[in-house]
Each structure stands twice: as structure tokens, then as C-alpha cells.
Design a protein around this motif. Structure first.
Motif, PDB file in Angstrom:
ATOM      1  N   ALA A  70       0.835  -1.207   0.000  1.00 56.06           N
ATOM      2  CA  ALA A  70       0.000   0.000   0.000  1.00 56.06           C
ATOM      3  C   ALA A  70       0.867   1.254   0.000  1.00 56.06           C
ATOM      4  N   LEU A  71       0.316   2.318  -0.536  1.00 55.92           N
ATOM      5  CA  LEU A  71       0.915   3.653  -0.459  1.00 55.92           C
ATOM      6  C   LEU A  71      -0.165   4.615   0.001  1.00 55.92           C
ATOM      7  N   GLU A  72       0.160   5.422   0.982  1.00 53.47           N
ATOM      8  CA  GLU A  72      -0.803   6.396   1.499  1.00 53.47           C
ATOM      9  C   GLU A  72      -0.723   7.739   0.777  1.00 53.47           C
ATOM     10  N   ASN A  73       0.371   7.998   0.087  1.00 52.11           N
ATOM     11  CA  ASN A  73       0.548   9.279  -0.594  1.00 52.11           C
ATOM     12  C   ASN A  73       0.791   9.055  -2.083  1.00 52.11           C
ATOM     13  N   PHE A  74      -0.134   8.387  -2.737  1.00 48.16           N
ATOM     14  CA  PHE A  74      -0.053   8.091  -4.165  1.00 48.16           C
ATOM     15  C   PHE A  74      -0.490   9.318  -4.953  1.00 48.16           C
ATOM     16  N   GLN A  75       0.263   9.660  -5.982  1.00 46.64           N
ATOM     17  CA  GLN A  75      -0.092  10.784  -6.848  1.00 46.64           C
ATOM     18  C   GLN A  75       0.036  10.363  -8.302  1.00 46.64           C
ATOM     19  N   GLY A 132      -4.050  10.317  -3.343  1.00 39.36           N
ATOM     20  CA  GLY A 132      -4.840   9.505  -2.437  1.00 39.36           C
ATOM     21  C   GLY A 132      -4.055   8.287  -2.007  1.00 39.36           C
ATOM     22  N   SER A 133      -4.779   7.233  -1.677  1.00 33.16           N
ATOM     23  CA  SER A 133      -4.136   6.001  -1.239  1.00 33.16           C
ATOM     24  C   SER A 133      -4.436   4.888  -2.233  1.00 33.16           C
ATOM     25  N   ILE A 134      -3.530   3.910  -2.268  1.00 29.36           N
ATOM     26  CA  ILE A 134      -3.703   2.774  -3.167  1.00 29.36           C
ATOM     27  C   ILE A 134      -3.144   1.543  -2.489  1.00 29.36           C
ATOM     28  N   ASN A 135      -3.800   0.406  -2.722  1.00 28.06           N
ATOM     29  CA  ASN A 135      -3.269  -0.854  -2.224  1.00 28.06           C
ATOM     30  C   ASN A 135      -3.425  -1.924  -3.281  1.00 28.06           C
ATOM     31  N   CYS A 136      -2.773  -3.039  -3.050  1.00 25.34           N
ATOM     32  CA  CYS A 136      -2.752  -4.131  -4.016  1.00 25.34           C
ATOM     33  C   CYS A 136      -2.929  -5.446  -3.287  1.00 25.34           C
ATOM     34  N   ARG A 137      -3.781  -6.294  -3.829  1.00 22.60           N
ATOM     35  CA  ARG A 137      -3.929  -7.644  -3.294  1.00 22.60           C
ATOM     36  C   ARG A 137      -3.189  -8.607  -4.219  1.00 22.60           C
ATOM     37  N   ILE A 138      -2.319  -9.403  -3.633  1.00 19.69           N
ATOM     38  CA  ILE A 138      -1.521 -10.372  -4.379  1.00 19.69           C
ATOM     39  C   ILE A 138      -2.158 -11.748  -4.227  1.00 19.69           C
ATOM     40  N   GLU A 139      -2.341 -12.432  -5.340  1.00 18.37           N
ATOM     41  CA  GLU A 139      -2.854 -13.794  -5.333  1.00 18.37           C
ATOM     42  C   GLU A 139      -1.941 -14.652  -6.197  1.00 18.37           C
ATOM     43  N   GLU A 140      -1.466 -15.737  -5.636  1.00 20.31           N
ATOM     44  CA  GLU A 140      -0.565 -16.659  -6.333  1.00 20.31           C
ATOM     45  C   GLU A 140       0.649 -15.938  -6.902  1.00 20.31           C
ATOM     46  N   GLN A 186       0.980 -12.898  -7.921  1.00 22.16           N
ATOM     47  CA  GLN A 186       0.708 -11.880  -8.935  1.00 22.16           C
ATOM     48  C   GLN A 186      -0.282 -10.847  -8.401  1.00 22.16           C
ATOM     49  N   PRO A 187      -0.144  -9.586  -8.853  1.00 19.54           N
ATOM     50  CA  PRO A 187      -1.147  -8.590  -8.446  1.00 19.54           C
ATOM     51  C   PRO A 187      -2.511  -8.952  -9.035  1.00 19.54           C
ATOM     52  N   ALA A 188      -3.505  -9.073  -8.169  1.00 20.93           N
ATOM     53  CA  ALA A 188      -4.839  -9.445  -8.608  1.00 20.93           C
ATOM     54  C   ALA A 188      -5.761  -8.237  -8.705  1.00 20.93           C
ATOM     55  N   ILE A 189      -5.650  -7.359  -7.718  1.00 17.69           N
ATOM     56  CA  ILE A 189      -6.540  -6.195  -7.663  1.00 17.69           C
ATOM     57  C   ILE A 189      -5.791  -5.009  -7.082  1.00 17.69           C
ATOM     58  N   TYR A 190      -5.922  -3.878  -7.745  1.00 18.27           N
ATOM     59  CA  TYR A 190      -5.465  -2.602  -7.170  1.00 18.27           C
ATOM     60  C   TYR A 190      -6.734  -1.859  -6.768  1.00 18.27           C
ATOM     61  N   ARG A 191      -6.681  -1.233  -5.602  1.00 21.54           N
ATOM     62  CA  ARG A 191      -7.804  -0.417  -5.155  1.00 21.54           C
ATOM     63  C   ARG A 191      -7.245   0.932  -4.732  1.00 21.54           C
ATOM     64  N   ALA A 192      -7.835   1.983  -5.293  1.00 19.48           N
ATOM     65  CA  ALA A 192      -7.352   3.339  -5.000  1.00 19.48           C
ATOM     66  C   ALA A 192      -8.524   4.219  -4.587  1.00 19.48           C
ATOM     67  N   ILE A 193      -8.272   5.072  -3.616  1.00 24.88           N
ATOM     68  CA  ILE A 193      -9.199   6.127  -3.234  1.00 24.88           C
ATOM     69  C   ILE A 193      -8.490   7.424  -3.616  1.00 24.88           C
ATOM     70  N   LEU A 194      -8.967   8.048  -4.681  1.00 25.32           N
ATOM     71  CA  LEU A 194      -8.301   9.234  -5.227  1.00 25.32           C
ATOM     72  C   LEU A 194      -9.229  10.435  -5.179  1.00 25.32           C
ATOM     73  N   TYR A 195      -8.649  11.578  -4.976  1.00 24.12           N
ATOM     74  CA  TYR A 195      -9.408  12.835  -4.983  1.00 24.12           C
ATOM     75  C   TYR A 195      -8.607  13.902  -5.655  1.00 24.12           C
TER      76      TYR A 195
END
Length: 85
Positions: free
Chosen positions: A46-51, A66-74, A76-85
Motif C-alpha cells: 500500500a501507499l498512502e501518498n499516491f499521486q 490519495g491512497s492505493i493498495n494491491c492484493r496479491i494472489e498466487e 501476482q497482483p490481482a486487484i489494485y484499489r485506489a481512493i483518489l481525490y
């Protein structure tokens, strides 16, 4: 997935959503730094200060943070989720 507000702001339709790739949304001037940040997210989770900078369909720059995180499955990155403003 992008919520309705982002679709309107970027100028894409709901139908476009499944066909648009990140390289089409990230402004060319911000592409390399955005890809570097996504690589860091894969490593640290995760990064809390993503630009980044997006482009709307007309090419207008949209500056975001905003912030962004990544879920790793097997391993590999499976999902990125970002809250951006």
C-alpha cells in the motif's frame, strides 16, 4: 471499476469501462512515475501518498492523489484499489 462520478469526470461511458486500459487513462507525462508507484505498491502492499495525473477523453489533465493498495494472489497482483481525490 470506476464509479459513476469518475465516468462522468473522465468522459467515459459505462460501456467503455470494460475496454479502457490504464495506459489510456494515465496522462503520458505521468505514465512512468505512475508505473513506478504501482511497482512499489506490489512490493509493500500500500501507499498512502499516491499521486498521478489522468487524462479525460478530451486530453485534459486531472491531478489526483490519495491512497492505493494491491492484493496479491498466487504471487501476482490481482486487484489494485485506489481512493483518489
Amino acid at each position: 471499476y470506476a464509479n459513476r462520478s469518475w465516468q462522468v469526470r473522465l468522459g467515459y461511458t459505462e460501456k467503455d469501462q470494460g475496454r479502457i486500459q490504464l495506459s489510456q487513462v494515465v496522462h503520458p507525462e505521468a505514465y512512468d512515475t505512475t508505473m513506478e508507484a504501482l511497482a512499489r505498491v506490489r512490493l509493500v502492499g500500500a501507499l498512502e501518498n499516491f499521486q498521478t495525473v489522468f487524462s479525460d477523453v478530451a486530453g485534459k489533465k486531472i491531478y489526483l492523489r490519495g491512497s492505493i493498495n494491491c492484493r496479491i494472489e498466487e504471487g501476482q497482483p490481482a486487484i489494485y484499489r485506489a481512493i483518489l481525490y
